[in-house]
Design a protein around this motif. Structure first.
Motif, PDB file in Angstrom:
ATOM      1  N   ALA A   1      -4.671  -0.511   6.831  1.00  0.00           N
ATOM      2  CA  ALA A   1      -6.097  -0.926   6.418  1.00  0.00           C
ATOM      3  C   ALA A   1      -5.862  -2.181   4.809  1.00  0.00           C
ATOM      4  O   ALA A   1      -6.389  -2.588   4.179  1.00  0.00           O
ATOM      5  N   ARG A   2      -5.735  -0.876   3.750  1.00  0.00           N
ATOM      6  CA  ARG A   2      -5.176  -1.041   2.746  1.00  0.00           C
ATOM      7  C   ARG A   2      -4.393  -2.654   2.419  1.00  0.00           C
ATOM      8  O   ARG A   2      -4.530  -3.548   0.795  1.00  0.00           O
TER       9      ARG A   2
ATOM     10  N   LYS B   1     -10.871  -3.630   7.538  1.00  0.00           N
ATOM     11  CA  LYS B   1     -11.844  -2.221   7.805  1.00  0.00           C
ATOM     12  C   LYS B   1     -11.069  -2.697   9.501  1.00  0.00           C
ATOM     13  O   LYS B   1     -11.573  -3.376  10.563  1.00  0.00           O
TER      14      LYS B   1
ATOM     15  N   GLU C   1      -2.945  11.718  10.607  1.00  0.00           N
ATOM     16  CA  GLU C   1      -4.319  12.190   9.471  1.00  0.00           C
ATOM     17  C   GLU C   1      -4.120  10.958   9.285  1.00  0.00           C
ATOM     18  O   GLU C   1      -4.886  10.504   8.338  1.00  0.00           O
ATOM     19  N   GLY C   2      -4.460  10.188  10.250  1.00  0.00           N
ATOM     20  CA  GLY C   2      -5.232   8.829  10.531  1.00  0.00           C
ATOM     21  C   GLY C   2      -4.080   7.691   9.109  1.00  0.00           C
ATOM     22  O   GLY C   2      -4.854   6.652   8.485  1.00  0.00           O
ATOM     23  N   GLN C   3      -2.520   8.073   8.584  1.00  0.00           N
ATOM     24  CA  GLN C   3      -2.147   7.917   7.295  1.00  0.00           C
ATOM     25  C   GLN C   3      -1.521   5.989   7.853  1.00  0.00           C
ATOM     26  O   GLN C   3      -2.145   4.991   7.213  1.00  0.00           O
ATOM     27  N   ASN C   4      -0.669   6.238   9.484  1.00  0.00           N
ATOM     28  CA  ASN C   4      -1.416   4.512   9.260  1.00  0.00           C
ATOM     29  C   ASN C   4      -1.873   4.042   9.310  1.00  0.00           C
ATOM     30  O   ASN C   4      -1.544   2.247   8.535  1.00  0.00           O
ATOM     31  N   ALA C   5      -2.975   3.739   9.677  1.00  0.00           N
ATOM     32  CA  ALA C   5      -3.699   2.897  10.083  1.00  0.00           C
ATOM     33  C   ALA C   5      -4.503   2.598   8.546  1.00  0.00           C
ATOM     34  O   ALA C   5      -4.978   1.219   7.889  1.00  0.00           O
ATOM     35  N   ARG C   6      -4.466   3.321   7.543  1.00  0.00           N
ATOM     36  CA  ARG C   6      -5.827   3.741   5.778  1.00  0.00           C
ATOM     37  C   ARG C   6      -4.044   3.144   5.415  1.00  0.00           C
ATOM     38  O   ARG C   6      -5.213   2.110   4.836  1.00  0.00           O
ATOM     39  N   LEU C   7      -3.411   2.670   5.410  1.00  0.00           N
ATOM     40  CA  LEU C   7      -1.969   1.958   4.975  1.00  0.00           C
ATOM     41  C   LEU C   7      -1.866   0.189   5.363  1.00  0.00           C
ATOM     42  O   LEU C   7      -2.433  -0.581   4.589  1.00  0.00           O
TER      43      LEU C   7
ATOM     44  N   SER D   1       0.736  -1.098   0.143  1.00  0.00           N
ATOM     45  CA  SER D   1       0.058  -0.342  -0.284  1.00  0.00           C
ATOM     46  C   SER D   1       0.898   1.583   0.265  1.00  0.00           C
ATOM     47  O   SER D   1       1.612   1.056   0.627  1.00  0.00           O
TER      48      SER D   1
ATOM     49  N   GLU E   1       0.771   5.710  -0.624  1.00  0.00           N
ATOM     50  CA  GLU E   1       1.266   7.515  -0.822  1.00  0.00           C
ATOM     51  C   GLU E   1       2.089   7.827  -1.259  1.00  0.00           C
ATOM     52  O   GLU E   1       2.784   8.193  -0.057  1.00  0.00           O
TER      53      GLU E   1
END
Length: 439
Positions: A364-365, A370, A356-362, A262, A264
């Motif tokens: 999750a991907r 979820k 900005e939630g990046q670690n959790a977002r990456l 994943s 960004e």
């Protein structure tokens, strides 16, 4: 006549020399061009000998041309291109008879200017098409790989829309290709003349695109230029994978595999890897001695942060690894709903979630789950509230509810009675005050 033939042989030798040079410099198969030349000459002969009757052969070494066409054996010539006298035919084939067809050599110098122009046009078209095909095949074979290029121009949108900005990149001194804004790494600056590595994402023939448009019957579609379309990128996750493959030997021999990624672009990537050899540490192989391997990749990406984690077939363990560098207390997964509840230490909640939630977002991907992240305190409070509600629901009975209602009603009647007594006393007091004032 010998002089003409000598000149002709010299010209054809020059043609072969030119074809050899094209094959060396541009990778165009000489035999494909020779086939087009043979086809062109046969086409030029159609007006004289009829369609699909002429056989042409060109020697790939000397360029010597052999052109043969069928002629009918006659006793009187009506057309020199299609007829041959019986006595002349007998010199070639003693057994020939009137009315038979005899394959004869054709003098290509007699075709005339129109035929020669037609042949030349077909040859040039064939040359152009073969050059295009050779270029297409070359870059199609490089699809999915990283190639070196050079920035040749920086193109700003006329309306100052940055999304439409691009740079032109010359790939391998062969082809100029646009690198679109969405395929760039955010924050990178590009200068004309600078070397650049790009991933060839796709190579598509424009003819195929035209056919698709025809199938859709879209009349508004404009005709596209002949050729092919190359998409290059630096922002896609595959670019990171290919960079690691260049650095990590164990990936090339299949020992270490990339299971998921994943990204960004320009900020952070997470790479999940797995080793097929118990003696090889997948993460260590990607990091390298003194972090040399991963540092080379990070440097190419403009210092983009990269988390290399170990993939695990146990989803709970994989999710725990994916949330690193944050420590995890527990993970509960629902494989059917693809959801996970993660509990982390109180002082590590912000680290687990990331800016900005990046670690959790990456994460999750990366895991395709979820993920709901809670601190230990939050989880404990939720459990207390749930337990309290459950206990109250279990203890309260219908009798208790009825008793509570009766008690409430009794309290209400008592309150009304007290209010009436207080009102009478207040009225009496007010009367006394009034009489006192009057006195």
């Amino acid at each position: 006549m010998k002089k003409k033939e000598s000149n002709k042989d010299g010209e054809m030798a020059n043609v072969i020399a030119a074809l050899n040079q094209l094959e060396t410099e541009k990778g165009i198969d000489k035999m494909l061009i020779i086939a087009d030349i043979e086809k062109a000459i046969a086409s030029a002969c159609e007006n004289y000998f009829g369609k699909d009757t002429v056989k042409v052969n060109m020697d790939p070494e000397t360029g010597a041309l052999s052109v043969r066409a069928p002629k009918q054996v006659v006793d009187k010539i009506l057309d020199v291109n299609t007829d041959i006298l019986l006595e002349d035919a007998k010199h070639i084939d003693p057994d020939i008879e009137l009315g038979d067809l005899l394959e004869c050599d054709v003098n290509t110098l007699d075709f005339g200017r129109i035929a020669a122009q037609k042949a030349r046009g077909i040859i040039l078209q064939g040359l152009k098409e073969n050059e295009r095909k050779a270029m297409f095949d070359h870059f199609k074979a490089l699809e999915g790989t990283i190639v070196k290029g050079k920035v040749v121009s920086i193109n700003k949108d006329k309306n100052n829309n940055r999304k439409n900005d691009s740079i032109s990149v010359n790939l391998e001194d062969k082809l100029d290709v646009p690198l679109r804004s969405k395929e760039m790494i955010p924050g990178e600056n590009y200068a004309v003349g600078a070397d650049i590595n790009v991933l060839i994402l796709s190579v598509e023939d424009n003819k195929d695109k035209k056919d698709k448009k025809k199938d859709k019957k879209d009349k508004k579609d404009k005709k596209e230029k002949s050729g092919f379309h190359v998409v290059i990128t630096r922002s896609q996750p595959e670019f990171v994978i290919r960079l690691f493959e260049q650095e990590v030997e164990e990936m090339n021999d299949g020992t270490v595999e990339v299971m998921s990624i994943s990204r960004e672009a320009g900020s952070r990537s997470k790479l999940a890897v797995w080793s097929n050899d118990e003696d090889v540490d997948a993460v260590g192989a990607c990091v390298g001695v003194n972090s040399t391997r991963i540092n080379n990749v990070v440097s190419e990406l403009g210092d983009e942060k990269i988390d290399v984690i170990e993939w695990n077939e146990d989803d709970a363990i994989f999710i725990e690894n994916a949330l690193r560098p944050a420590p995890v207390v527990s993970v509960t997964v629902d494989t059917e709903e693809r959801t996970a509840r993660v509990i982390v230490p109180d002082d590590k909640l912000s680290l687990a979630i990331g800016r900005e939630g990046q670690n959790a977002r990456l994460a999750a991907r990366l895991t395709d789950y979820k993920i709901d992240i809670k601190s230990e305190s939050q989880a404990a409070n939720e459990e207390y509230d749930d337990d309290y509600d459950d206990e109250m629901a279990d203890e309260v009975t219908d009798e208790m509810v009825d008793a509570a209602v009766e008690e409430y009603e009794a309290d209400a009647e008592s309150s009304v009675a007290n209010d009436d007594d207080n009102t009478d006393a207040a009225d009496s007091s007010a009367s006394d005050d009034e009489s006192g004032d009057e006195e």
